[in-house]
Structure formats: C-alpha cells, structure tokens
Design a protein around this motif. Structure first.
Motif, mmCIF file in Angstrom:
data_model
loop_
_atom_site.group_PDB
_atom_site.id
_atom_site.type_symbol
_atom_site.label_atom_id
_atom_site.label_comp_id
_atom_site.label_asym_id
_atom_site.label_seq_id
_atom_site.Cartn_x
_atom_site.Cartn_y
_atom_site.Cartn_z
ATOM 1 N N ARG A 43 0.850 -1.186 0.000
ATOM 2 C CA ARG A 43 0.000 0.000 0.000
ATOM 3 C C ARG A 43 0.887 1.237 0.000
ATOM 4 N N ALA A 44 0.261 2.389 0.043
ATOM 5 C CA ALA A 44 0.997 3.652 -0.022
ATOM 6 C C ALA A 44 2.052 3.723 1.080
ATOM 7 N N GLY A 45 3.254 4.173 0.667
ATOM 8 C CA GLY A 45 4.337 4.348 1.612
ATOM 9 C C GLY A 45 5.185 3.111 1.852
ATOM 10 N N ARG A 46 4.738 1.946 1.371
ATOM 11 C CA ARG A 46 5.517 0.720 1.548
ATOM 12 C C ARG A 46 6.598 0.620 0.462
ATOM 13 N N ALA A 62 1.654 -1.793 -8.251
ATOM 14 C CA ALA A 62 2.131 -1.372 -6.931
ATOM 15 C C ALA A 62 2.346 0.140 -6.893
ATOM 16 N N LEU A 63 2.863 0.694 -7.981
ATOM 17 C CA LEU A 63 3.028 2.145 -8.060
ATOM 18 C C LEU A 63 1.683 2.853 -7.949
ATOM 19 N N ARG A 64 0.672 2.303 -8.568
ATOM 20 C CA ARG A 64 -0.657 2.933 -8.507
ATOM 21 C C ARG A 64 -1.221 2.911 -7.090
ATOM 22 N N ARG A 65 -0.731 2.021 -6.259
ATOM 23 C CA ARG A 65 -1.147 1.989 -4.856
ATOM 24 C C ARG A 65 -0.366 2.988 -4.007
ATOM 25 N N GLY A 66 0.619 3.648 -4.602
ATOM 26 C CA GLY A 66 1.426 4.606 -3.862
ATOM 27 C C GLY A 66 2.652 4.016 -3.207
ATOM 28 N N ALA A 67 3.015 2.783 -3.589
ATOM 29 C CA ALA A 67 4.195 2.152 -3.011
ATOM 30 C C ALA A 67 5.466 2.664 -3.681
ATOM 31 N N GLU A 68 6.579 2.539 -2.979
ATOM 32 C CA GLU A 68 7.899 2.774 -3.559
ATOM 33 C C GLU A 68 8.383 1.428 -4.101
ATOM 34 N N VAL A 69 8.690 1.369 -5.391
ATOM 35 C CA VAL A 69 8.894 0.075 -6.051
ATOM 36 C C VAL A 69 10.288 -0.054 -6.637
ATOM 37 N N VAL A 70 10.921 -1.178 -6.347
ATOM 38 C CA VAL A 70 12.123 -1.625 -7.043
ATOM 39 C C VAL A 70 11.730 -2.877 -7.817
ATOM 40 N N ALA A 71 11.996 -2.894 -9.119
ATOM 41 C CA ALA A 71 11.623 -4.024 -9.972
ATOM 42 C C ALA A 71 12.881 -4.599 -10.609
ATOM 43 N N VAL A 72 13.056 -5.919 -10.498
ATOM 44 C CA VAL A 72 14.265 -6.553 -11.026
ATOM 45 C C VAL A 72 13.894 -7.696 -11.964
ATOM 46 N N ASP A 73 14.767 -7.927 -12.930
ATOM 47 C CA ASP A 73 14.612 -9.049 -13.846
ATOM 48 C C ASP A 73 15.979 -9.381 -14.425
ATOM 49 N N ALA A 74 16.116 -10.608 -14.923
ATOM 50 C CA ALA A 74 17.388 -11.025 -15.510
ATOM 51 C C ALA A 74 17.502 -10.662 -16.979
ATOM 52 N N GLU A 75 16.364 -10.388 -17.642
ATOM 53 C CA GLU A 75 16.353 -10.233 -19.089
ATOM 54 C C GLU A 75 16.294 -8.747 -19.494
ATOM 55 N N PRO A 76 17.283 -8.250 -20.227
ATOM 56 C CA PRO A 76 17.320 -6.823 -20.586
ATOM 57 C C PRO A 76 16.088 -6.335 -21.342
ATOM 58 N N GLY A 104 16.740 -6.998 4.891
ATOM 59 C CA GLY A 104 15.656 -6.227 5.486
ATOM 60 C C GLY A 104 15.411 -4.865 4.882
ATOM 61 N N GLY A 105 15.762 -4.667 3.630
ATOM 62 C CA GLY A 105 15.615 -3.350 3.022
ATOM 63 C C GLY A 105 14.237 -3.040 2.476
ATOM 64 N N PHE A 106 13.327 -4.009 2.503
ATOM 65 C CA PHE A 106 12.000 -3.805 1.920
ATOM 66 C C PHE A 106 10.915 -4.187 2.917
ATOM 67 N N ASP A 107 9.741 -3.580 2.724
ATOM 68 C CA ASP A 107 8.573 -3.941 3.519
ATOM 69 C C ASP A 107 7.870 -5.170 2.958
ATOM 70 N N ALA A 108 8.086 -5.451 1.663
ATOM 71 C CA ALA A 108 7.418 -6.583 1.033
ATOM 72 C C ALA A 108 8.210 -7.019 -0.193
ATOM 73 N N ALA A 109 8.109 -8.306 -0.502
ATOM 74 C CA ALA A 109 8.677 -8.854 -1.732
ATOM 75 C C ALA A 109 7.602 -9.677 -2.424
ATOM 76 N N VAL A 110 7.484 -9.493 -3.734
ATOM 77 C CA VAL A 110 6.527 -10.264 -4.526
ATOM 78 C C VAL A 110 7.264 -10.898 -5.701
ATOM 79 N N ALA A 111 6.799 -12.072 -6.099
ATOM 80 C CA ALA A 111 7.394 -12.784 -7.233
ATOM 81 C C ALA A 111 6.259 -13.520 -7.950
ATOM 82 N N ASN A 112 5.869 -12.991 -9.089
ATOM 83 C CA ASN A 112 4.720 -13.507 -9.827
ATOM 84 C C ASN A 112 5.182 -14.530 -10.868
#
Length: 271
Positions: A43-46, A62-76, A104-112
């Motif tokens: 949610r917002a602020g996470r 996640a951005l639309r919820r107001g979260a601060e997002v870091v997104a990673v992937d292996a494929e350019p 411990g740098g994040f409030d949440a991690a997701v992997a779809n």
C-alpha cells in the motif's frame, strides 16, 4: 552444477523475447497481480521489490497503490518493457537466488510466476525473505500441478501431433523440487522461516485471441517454445493443425479462446 544448467537454460528461453511474451502470455500472468499485492500488504508508503518483474505488470500496479517500487529481472528486454510500463519504479538487472540488496531493506517482496523458473526454489524463496524486514511480507504465485485445462491443452496438442520431447531438456533436480500444490507451496514458505503462511488456489477463465495465444510457443517462449523449435518442419505443421483442431472447443461466439486455468498464491510474514 544442475542448478546452473537449469537457470542458464531458463535465461536462454527468455532472451530477447519480451515483445513475444507481451503479445501472448503477459495478460494471462497479470491476472493474480492485485491479489498478490494484497497478500503482501502493499500500500501507499511501503517499499516493495518485484522480483522477476517481466514487463513490469505487478510493479505498475504497486506504483498505482502509492508504493515505492524496485523491480528486477534477468532479461534486458523485459527491463526495457518494465521501464515503459512502470515509470517511477527503480529498474535493476538481478536474478534469484542472489539479489544485490541488503538484509531487510524492503517492507514486502513479490514474485509472480518466478519460482517456476528457478533451479533452486527454496534458495530463491530464502532470498526473498532475506531482503524483507521483520514483520514484512513475502508473496508468490506459481502454476499448479496437476495442470488445469489451459496448460494441459498444449500437451494434448503436442502429443496429437506426434511431437517428441528432447532428452536433454533441463529440469529442476529432484532434491530441490517441491509438490506444486497448496500443501507443497505452503511447506516451502514455512521451511524458509515465514510465519502465518497462507496459500490459496485462484481459478479463472483466460480470454485470448487464438493467433496471439499461438504466438507464444511459435516465437520460442518458454519450454513450449523449445519443444516447437526442436521438431522437424512436418511436425511443427501438424502442431499448428492440432492447435486449430483441439483449441476449437474453447472458442466462444466471437472466436476468442476461453481457457480455464488456475494459479497458487502463497504468502507469509517475515519473523
């Protein structure tokens, strides 16, 4: 090591294929995104990390919820797509089971639908837990086994066409694999040290244009794409014929495919 062979194989199957993925399977994989974010309490602020972001579908939501997002992937090419779809997210090249972030740098991690594509799922999940603070949440989705009708359809098509699976197809080592069931995925999260583990099956009908759905394997996406590539031309022609024949029962009045499918969604709290 077997894990290196499997992971290297997976990277090769996705190399340069972001556009083909967006045309074919991206909409299918987007379905659980909101439920995934809910399970991770995003949610917002996470501050959230979206691992294996692909074209940035979950990151954008996640951005639309107001979260601060870091997104990673292996494929350019996936990272390029994520920059377009999730402006405002920090986009980084990285892959499980080693993420370039402190504990411990994040409030949440997701992997779809990411654990399906790593050679050591337990190590991958442990890494997701590592980068989340105590009290934060980890949420993941995977495809289940036994397979629902959508996934079984491709196997039926391949068999009917007389295709042969290559003997050298890399697989997750038996000692690293786990049952792709609610119980199996729950046990994997619990073994990683997560508390309050929950797992549920999400079921839905996926609608797709028949030509877009064909375009995924035809353009080399995933294991299906590899199977297609390894067949003689005559067999590939028969695969297309069987695709048209066997998928017809799933077409609606508009000619769209309506394919029943399901996914497993599991989450837990970091302690």
């Amino acid at each position: 090591m077997i894990i290196d062979v499997f992971d290297t194989h997976e990277r090769s199957r996705w190399a340069g294929r972001a556009a083909s993925y967006e045309r074919s399977f991206a909409t299918l994989c987007a379905y659980p995104a909101e439920a995934l974010l809910d399970a991770a309490a995003v949610r917002a602020g996470r501050r959230v990390i979206d691992v294996g972001t692909g074209p940035g579908t979950v990151a954008a939501r996640a951005l639309r919820r107001g979260a601060e997002v870091v997104a990673v992937d292996a494929e350019p090419t996936m990272l390029d797509a994520a920059r377009r779809h999730a402006p405002g997210a920090e986009i980084r090249g990285a892959t499980l089971p080693r993420l370039p972030f402190p504990d411990g740098g994040f409030d949440a991690a997701v992997a779809n639908f990411v654990l399906n594509h790593v050679g050591d799922p337990a190590a991958g999940l442990a890494e997701l837990r590592r980068v989340v603070r105590p009290g934060g949440r980890v949420a993941v989705t995977i495809w289940p086994y036994p397979q629902p009708p959508l996934q079984r359809l491709w196997g039926e098509i391949f068999t009917a066409a007389g295709g042969e699976a290559p003997a050298d197809l890399p697989r997750v080592a038996t000692e690293r694999d786990f049952p792709r069931t609610e119980e199996g995925l729950s046990a994997l999260l619990a073994a990683a040290g997560l508390a309050e583990v929950r797992c549920a099956t999400l079921a839905w009908d996926h609608r797709a244009d028949p030509e877009d759905w064909w375009a995924g394997p035809a353009n080399g996406i995933g294991t299906l794409g590899l199977l297609m590539e390894r067949q003689p031309v005559a067999v590939r022609d028969r695969i297309r014929q069987q695709y048209d024949l066997l998928s017809a029962r799933y077409r609606d009045a508009d000619g769209m495919l309506v394919l029943p499918t399901a996914a497993l969604l599991a989450s837990g709290r970091v302690v």
